[in-house]
Design an enzyme around this catalytic site. Structure first.
Site, PDB file in Angstrom:
ATOM      1  N   LYS A  57      41.117  -6.803  69.233  1.00 43.23           N
ATOM      2  CA  LYS A  57      39.876  -6.280  68.653  1.00 43.23           C
ATOM      3  C   LYS A  57      40.255  -5.235  67.610  1.00 43.23           C
ATOM      4  O   LYS A  57      41.181  -4.440  67.832  1.00 43.23           O
ATOM      5  CB  LYS A  57      39.019  -5.664  69.773  1.00 43.23           C
ATOM      6  CG  LYS A  57      37.658  -5.144  69.317  1.00 43.23           C
ATOM      7  CD  LYS A  57      36.825  -4.641  70.497  1.00 43.23           C
ATOM      8  CE  LYS A  57      35.448  -4.138  70.074  1.00 43.23           C
ATOM      9  NZ  LYS A  57      34.628  -3.668  71.215  1.00 43.23           N
ATOM     10  N   SER A  73      29.881  -5.503  71.718  1.00 43.97           N
ATOM     11  CA  SER A  73      30.455  -5.396  70.394  1.00 43.97           C
ATOM     12  C   SER A  73      31.714  -6.237  70.196  1.00 43.97           C
ATOM     13  O   SER A  73      32.121  -6.474  69.076  1.00 43.97           O
ATOM     14  CB  SER A  73      30.801  -3.933  70.092  1.00 43.97           C
ATOM     15  OG  SER A  73      31.807  -3.464  70.984  1.00 43.97           O
ATOM     16  N   SER A 105      30.403  -4.129  76.334  1.00 46.87           N
ATOM     17  CA  SER A 105      30.923  -4.886  75.194  1.00 46.87           C
ATOM     18  C   SER A 105      32.050  -5.868  75.489  1.00 46.87           C
ATOM     19  O   SER A 105      32.444  -6.620  74.599  1.00 46.87           O
ATOM     20  CB  SER A 105      31.388  -3.927  74.104  1.00 46.87           C
ATOM     21  OG  SER A 105      30.277  -3.505  73.369  1.00 46.87           O
TER      22      SER A 105
END
Ligand code: GLN
Length: 489
Positions: free
Chosen positions: A81, A156, A180
């Site tokens: 990420k 997210s 998330s």
């Protein structure tokens, strides 16, 4: 769109394939890079692809294996990420503010997985500064859900979930401040684990809300998560909240029997907000766990319905402080020809941050301001304690808690953009675990209208091994986690 075949279904399979010399890491890495390139126009899951560096790392992994060095993960590709700092590689956190930021160092998570021999394919798209539930707040454009590209992948960590669901990365790191990891895992039909707060170092993980943020994984299976969690966990002197307790071998207890395990069904998770069809999938999953020997009972966490308002005071408060460092002075976006220092600050921040980030900073500044601190921030901290106490009481009666991960399957891109409150309610089932620092998982447990549904497990602090064990036993009996969206098969 036609994708070259994925070399394997799971990381576990890649580990066996590499050990048996069925393929080299260079071959594997090239195969995944080709899949990334083919899927990128459709999914937008990556912000940066580090193809050359990946192939070089893969070649080193192959050399190490040939020389009899390295471990089981040596040569396994994965992606990070874009909230994790990666030395010499663009690290944007999904924001225009950091669109030009090349990190001078690696996050501890990145370093740990690199030392274990994994090969980084690139950096994954995400909501700006991890604020969002749909990946629509990214400066780099929305990520699309591989099961239906008109829908959101969740957020997210939407890039992480979409990449693993489409099998363009075998596994991905992710972070979870309010859901998330679990919510996008649920919406994309993959497995997600948010470890206990403090289990995984936050060093080099760009801060959103420091008392809630926790790094973890999105993988195909619980077994894959067990393989990767060890190398990224453990005490880190550079993170004062990282916990100094030994990291177990998460793979050792995966297949243990569930006889005698007591699972608590959290009454408050089965409320009116839960889509009836999603609820039905959860109940089917419960039956599978019962057949494995688990006992199920209802428990109540009466303060849990307050978790969303509590979170939306605490998280913005912390973010308003954390994001004060982006001032156009030392790194990140700087406005053109500032007139003076105030102009530099205000225009750099005004231009660099998107609407959702600004909304959070303003909310956070407000709840922390003189005269409002007691009414909002202090009250939220008190409710946070009550929620933690609810969980502690529930864990007096059961070993793990179970419920849905998300109230509905993936919604359409654009559907909730104009209504932040509706968007915030997406995390109603996940936020509690963050407020209490507890580990949580989401597992694929079926489909509604062709879209995946996620089952959530929450455990006591440091019960990752137990949770992975229950998840793995469930996945031994089901194949929801092995389903791949047709367009990416
Ligand atoms: N969706 C929640 C938010 O917008 C949680 C985000 C997260 O876990 N990073 O804050």
């Amino acid at each position: 769109m036609s994708l070259p075949a994925a070399p394997a279904a799971t990381v576990a399979e890649l580990v066996r394939g590499l050990a048996a010399k069925r393929y080299s890491s260079v071959e594997l890495t090239r195969a995944y890079l080709d899949r990334v390139a083919a899927a990128q126009p459709e999914l937008n899951a990556f912000i940066t692809v580090t193809g050359e560096a990946a192939l070089a790392a893969a070649a080193r992994a192959d050399e190490a294996r040939a020389a009899g060095r390295g471990g089981p993960l040596t040569g396994v590709p994965l992606a990070h990420k874009d909230i994790f700092c990666t030395e010499g590689v663009l690290t944007t956190c999904g924001s225009k503010m950091l669109a030009n930021f090349v990190s001078p160092y690696d996050a501890t998570v990145v370093a740990g997985l690199r030392q274990a021999g994994t090969v980084m394919l690139g950096k994954l798209n995400m909501d700006e500064f991890a604020m969002g539930s749909s990946n629509e707040t990214s400066y780099f454009g929305p990520v699309r859900n591989p099961w239906d590209t008109a829908r959101v992948p969740g957020g997210s960590s939407g890039g992480s979930a979409a990449a693993v669901a489409a099998r363009i990365a075998p596994a991905a790191t992710a972070t979870d401040t309010g859901g998330s990891i679990r919510q996008p895992a649920a919406l994309c039909g993959v497995t997600g684990i948010k470890p206990t707060y403090g289990r995984v170092s936050r060093y080099g993980m760009i801060a959103f809300a420091s008392s809630l943020d926790q790094g973890g994984l999105i993988t195909v299976s619980a077994e894959d998560a067990a393989l990767l969690l060890g190398p990224m966990s453990g005490f880190d002197p550079r993170d004062s909240t990282s916990v100094d307790s030994p990291v177990p071998d998460y793979t050792a207890t995966l297949a243990d029997s569930l006889d005698g395990l007591t699972i608590g069904l959290v009454k408050e998770f089965f409320d009116d907000g839960l889509d009836a069809e999603c609820g039905a999938r959860i109940r089917e999953a419960i039956a599978v766990l019962e057949k494995q020997g688990a006992r199920v009972r209802e428990v109540s966490c009466p303060n849990l319905p307050l978790s969303v308002p509590t979170y939306y005071v605490v998280a913005p408060a912390e973010c308003s402080s954390n994001l004060a460092r982006f001032d156009g002075v030392r790194f990140g976006h700087r406005c053109e020809s500032p007139k003076n220092l105030t102009d530099l600050y205000s225009r750099s921040r005004g231009e660099g941050f998107g609407a959702e980030v600004k909304r959070r900073i303003m909310t956070g500044t407000y709840v922390l301001s003189a005269g409002y601190y007691d009414a909002y921030y202090l009250k939220a901290q008190r409710v946070r304690q009550l929620i933690s106490a609810d969980f502690a009481r529930a864990f007096g009666e059961c070993d793990l808690l179970l419920g849905p991960t998300s109230p509905t399957p993936a919604f359409r891109i654009g559907d909730k953009c104009d209504d932040p409150i509706t968007m915030y309610l997406n995390d109603i089932y996940t936020i509690g675990a963050n407020l209490a620092g507890l580990p949580g998982m989401s597992l694929p447990c079926g489909f509604v209208g062709g879209l995946p549904v996620g089952l959530q497990l929450i455990g006591p602090h440091f019960s990752e091994a137990r949770m992975l064990n229950a998840a793995h036993r469930y996945q031994m009996e089901t194949d929801w986690h092995l389903r791949v969206p047709a367009a990416f098969a």
